[in-house]
Design an enzyme around this catalytic site. Structure first.
Site, PDB file in Angstrom:
ATOM      1  CB  CYS A   2      -0.898   0.019   1.347  1.00  0.00           C
ATOM      2  SG  CYS A   2      -2.031  -1.215   1.224  1.00  0.00           S
ATOM      3  NE  ARG A  27       4.344   1.805  -0.235  1.00  0.00           N
ATOM      4  CZ  ARG A  27       5.600   1.454   0.903  1.00  0.00           C
ATOM      5  NH1 ARG A  27       6.897   1.581   0.160  1.00  0.00           N
ATOM      6  NH2 ARG A  27       5.337   0.969   1.839  1.00  0.00           N
ATOM      7  CD1 TRP A  74      -0.146  -6.396  -3.083  1.00  0.00           C
ATOM      8  CD2 TRP A  74      -0.435  -6.946  -1.198  1.00  0.00           C
ATOM      9  NE1 TRP A  74       0.175  -8.033  -3.156  1.00  0.00           N
ATOM     10  CE2 TRP A  74       0.065  -8.161  -1.913  1.00  0.00           C
ATOM     11  CE3 TRP A  74      -0.428  -6.982   0.275  1.00  0.00           C
ATOM     12  CZ2 TRP A  74       0.166  -9.219  -1.107  1.00  0.00           C
ATOM     13  CZ3 TRP A  74      -0.479  -8.329   0.934  1.00  0.00           C
ATOM     14  CH2 TRP A  74       0.117  -9.419   0.131  1.00  0.00           C
ATOM     15  CG  ASN A 100       1.576   0.558   4.187  1.00  0.00           C
ATOM     16  OD1 ASN A 100       1.287  -0.676   3.984  1.00  0.00           O
ATOM     17  ND2 ASN A 100       2.907   0.900   4.334  1.00  0.00           N
ATOM     18  N   GLY A 101      -0.490  -1.178   6.523  1.00  0.00           N
ATOM     19  CA  GLY A 101      -0.233  -1.802   7.668  1.00  0.00           C
ATOM     20  C   GLY A 101      -1.463  -2.928   7.874  1.00  0.00           C
ATOM     21  CD  GLU A 483      16.606 -13.340  -8.061  1.00  0.00           C
ATOM     22  OE1 GLU A 483      16.125 -14.059  -6.905  1.00  0.00           O
ATOM     23  OE2 GLU A 483      16.244 -12.173  -8.416  1.00  0.00           O
ATOM     24  CE  LYS A 487      13.519 -11.677 -10.160  1.00  0.00           C
ATOM     25  NZ  LYS A 487      14.046 -11.016  -9.056  1.00  0.00           N
ATOM     26  CD  GLU A 490       9.343 -11.266  -8.783  1.00  0.00           C
ATOM     27  OE1 GLU A 490      10.623 -11.148  -8.865  1.00  0.00           O
ATOM     28  OE2 GLU A 490       8.693 -10.953  -7.809  1.00  0.00           O
ATOM     29  CG  HIS A 506      18.589 -37.880  -5.874  1.00  0.00           C
ATOM     30  ND1 HIS A 506      18.705 -39.041  -5.537  1.00  0.00           N
ATOM     31  CD2 HIS A 506      19.477 -37.049  -6.226  1.00  0.00           C
ATOM     32  CE1 HIS A 506      20.294 -39.259  -5.607  1.00  0.00           C
ATOM     33  NE2 HIS A 506      20.541 -38.070  -5.941  1.00  0.00           N
ATOM     34  CE  LYS A 605      11.243  -3.016  -5.603  1.00  0.00           C
ATOM     35  NZ  LYS A 605      11.907  -4.082  -6.271  1.00  0.00           N
TER      36      LYS A 605
END
Ligand code: M6R
Length: 610
Positions: A2, A27, A74, A100-101, A483, A487, A490, A506, A605
């Site tokens: 947010c 955000r 968000w 925000n929170g 990584e 990427k 996402e 395995h 983010k």
């Protein structure tokens, strides 16, 4: 999670707030909204989806007024919808709140207020703050009402609050979520992050925990939670405006990928004095006497920062020969880790606001462990909480998918490792000079990889319809495989897994079939023969293999369907170059699939909830 933006001055609030929100969409972008005060009282416009939906609404039904607050969301409590969008209004439209929170005791507050006759229309925790303000309001004192309300809240908040009876005041408050106050000329701003206000001012106050700001057009006063005034220094933002703009690139992600040579160069040059055999960690207390007190190192982080942390563990163990435990912060905080004054905790975070990493830092500090934060955002919570801070100085990273911060974090890890190893006598001057030389040439090596963007794009053009992808590698190549795989997941939403190449047989090899794409990262000469065997194993099962290897490795060209070569450099540094190939590959895979590259679905983010 947010973004908050607020304006108070003599101009029109609406345009300034939506401009600011456009810089904060990284955000969250589930919905956006704005509330202004004008002669009709508090007027609100909000809309589900990206900010552009709100802008269309504002075109059709503009709002005027020179004080207002806005929000980009968000979702945590309540699905994305117009009703759940912020700002939230109190009973009688007396207060409007952006938040925000997460308010942890919102159900208790809701029960209390429902009993008192308050009616809730949204599923959010934030609406309870708006009604609670109304409940606590004596009709006269805005500031005391906010203070009393904050006393009743448990959880995390950055808040922007307006009251229809005080059309000259915004009150902002912070606990566990970031908030800054921008200082303008005859106008002031509140925001979740610097890019939102960068076009308007470079002078900011960064609010600390439990601080409140009373913001008017021509004054800003800061108080602590007890109502006592706080003297704060103005922080001067040095970033260029370009840093927060796309600069001609189609996406922030691509721009940020191309910024990597400069960032790595700045870091290497500033920390590695040419004529000296040492790393200049500038003010970080981590010399021989500090290090001798340390017998255990943890690296904690989330997501991409965790992958950089894994590489840090790898380097420290391999070069400085000190055992290191790397943990995702969300696990670290619940497992009662062994911590005391002889523990060093390295916390890696681009934003410096990730809730789990922040909590890990708090736990470490409560056990007297020494915390070194490797952080990008200056003045962020983690940077302020830690004992020592290594700023990676990558500038604002706007794309949700982290790229340049990763390369800067990994470079920071090389530098920290070399520093520890030299201080502890675990590295010869010759070994140090070899790594130093490769860090000096790293910016040019990255440029060479960037020049291969079209070649990498052609590989992405061939495989972007793949439904299942495996990234494989050994040693440090395995760590960057993780990584690369993240990427791709996402931004391209492709099912992708990273496996230690030797582990494939395995179990996961059962998944390999004709359409499977395997990205094989093979930069480590000493492990190459084994990785090559694993490539042959998947080829024998009809997978397509895209190899990433070091210049001159002809075997890879023979075995793989496609290969991109990176320049020859120190084996510790080559995985970082291989990762840049993976970044560009993921970018063009997503590009071909038409996803929202800078703002991938369901993500934000900075993840400020646990
Ligand atoms: O701000 P942080 O570095 O603490 O963020 C950690 C992760 O949330 C972040 O790296 C995330 O995984 C990125 N979206 C990856 O691209």
């Amino acid at each position: 999670m947010c973004g908050i933006m607020g304006y108070i001055g003599h101009g029109e609030a609406s345009g300034c707030i939506t401009d600011g929100l456009s810089k904060l969409e990284y955000r969250g972008y589930d919905s956006a909204g704005i509330a202004v005060i004008n002669k009709r009282g508090i007027e609100v416009r909000k809309s589900k989806g990206e900010l552009k939906n709100l802008l269309e609404k504002l075109d059709r039904r503009p709002v005027t007024g020179s004080i207002g607050i806005g929000h980009t969301r968000w979702s945590t409590h309540g699905a994305p919808s117009d009703i759940n969008s912020h700002p939230h209004l109190s009973k009688d439209k007396t207060f409007a709140v952006v938040h925000n929170g997460i308010i942890e005791n919102y159900l208790e507050i809701k029960a209390l207020l429902t009993e008192k006759g308050y009616r809730f229309i949204s599923d959010t925790d934030t609406e309870c703050i708006a009604h609670l303000l109304h409940y606590n309001y004596d009709g006269e004192n805005f500031f005391e009402t906010v203070r009393k309300t904050l006393d009743m809240l448990e959880g995390a908040y950055a808040l922007g609050i307006i009251c229809k009876d005080f059309p000259d005041t915004i009150i902002a408050a912070k606990k566990d979520s970031p908030l800054i106050i921008g200082l303008g000329k005859d106008e002031n701003y509140i925001a979740s992050d610097i890019p939102a206000i960068l076009e308007r001012t470079r002078d900011v106050y960064i609010l600390d925990e439990y601080e409140l700001a009373v913001v008017k057009a021509d004054s800003v006063e800061i108080y602590d939670i007890n109502g006592d005034p706080v003297n704060k220094n103005v922080f001067k933002v040095e970033w260029s405006l370009d840093a927060a703009e796309k600069g001609g690139f189609e996406h922030f992600m691509l721009k940020e990928i191309y910024e990597q040579p400069r960032i790595v160069k700045d870091l290497a040059l500033s920390k590695l004095p040419p004529a000296e055999h040492r790393v200049n960690l500038e003010g970080i207390s981590l010399d021989k006497s500090d290090l001798e007190k340390i017998n255990r190192i943890y690296v904690v982080a989330c997501g991409t920062a965790y992958h950089a942390g894994l590489l840090g563990k790898y380097f420290i163990e391999k070069i400085a020969r000190i055992p290191v435990v790397a943990e995702v912060a969300s696990e670290f905080i619940y497992k009662d880790p062994i911590l005391d004054e002889s523990t060093l905790v390295i916390a890696v975070s681009q934003s410096g606001e990730t809730a789990d990493t922040k909590e890990a830092v708090k736990i470490a500090k409560s056990h007297n462990a020494k915390v070194l934060a490797v952080v990008n955002a200056i003045g962020s919570s983690i940077a302020r909480e830690a004992n020592e801070v290594f700023y990676i100085l990558a500038g604002p990273e706007i794309a949700v998918a982290s790229t340049k911060a990763f390369s800067a974090q990994v470079t920071a890890m090389y530098l920290i490792t070399c520093h520890i190893a030299m201080q502890m006598g675990k590295m010869s001057v010759l070994e140090f000079e070899e790594i130093k030389a490769s860090l000096y040439t790293l910016p040019d090596d990255i440029e060479d990889v960037l020049e291969k963007a079209e070649e990498i794009r052609a590989v992405a053009d061939k495989y972007y319809k793949a439904k299942n992808v495996f990234f494989i590698g050994r040693g440090a190549d395995y760590l960057v495989s993780m990584e690369g795989s993240l990427k791709l997941k996402e931004i391209a939403y492709i099912n992708s897994e990273a496996y230690a190449a030797g582990e494939l047989k395995h179990g996961p090899i059962a998944m390999i079939e004709e359409e499977t794409l395997v990205v094989a990262i093979a930069t480590q000469q000493e492990l190459f023969r084994n990785t090559l065997s694993n490539i042959k194993e998947v080829k024998a099962r009809s997978a397509k293999v895209f190899g990433i290897a070091v210049d001159g490795n002809k075997d890879m060209a023979q075995e793989c369907d496609d290969v991109v070569y990176i320049p020859v450099t120190h084996p510790m540094v080559s995985p970082l170059l291989a990762n840049i190939v993976s970044q560009i590959f993921a970018y063009y895979m997503a590009y071909n699939l038409g996803t929202n590259i800078d703002k991938p679905r369901n993500l934000a983010k900075s993840v400020t909830v646990q």
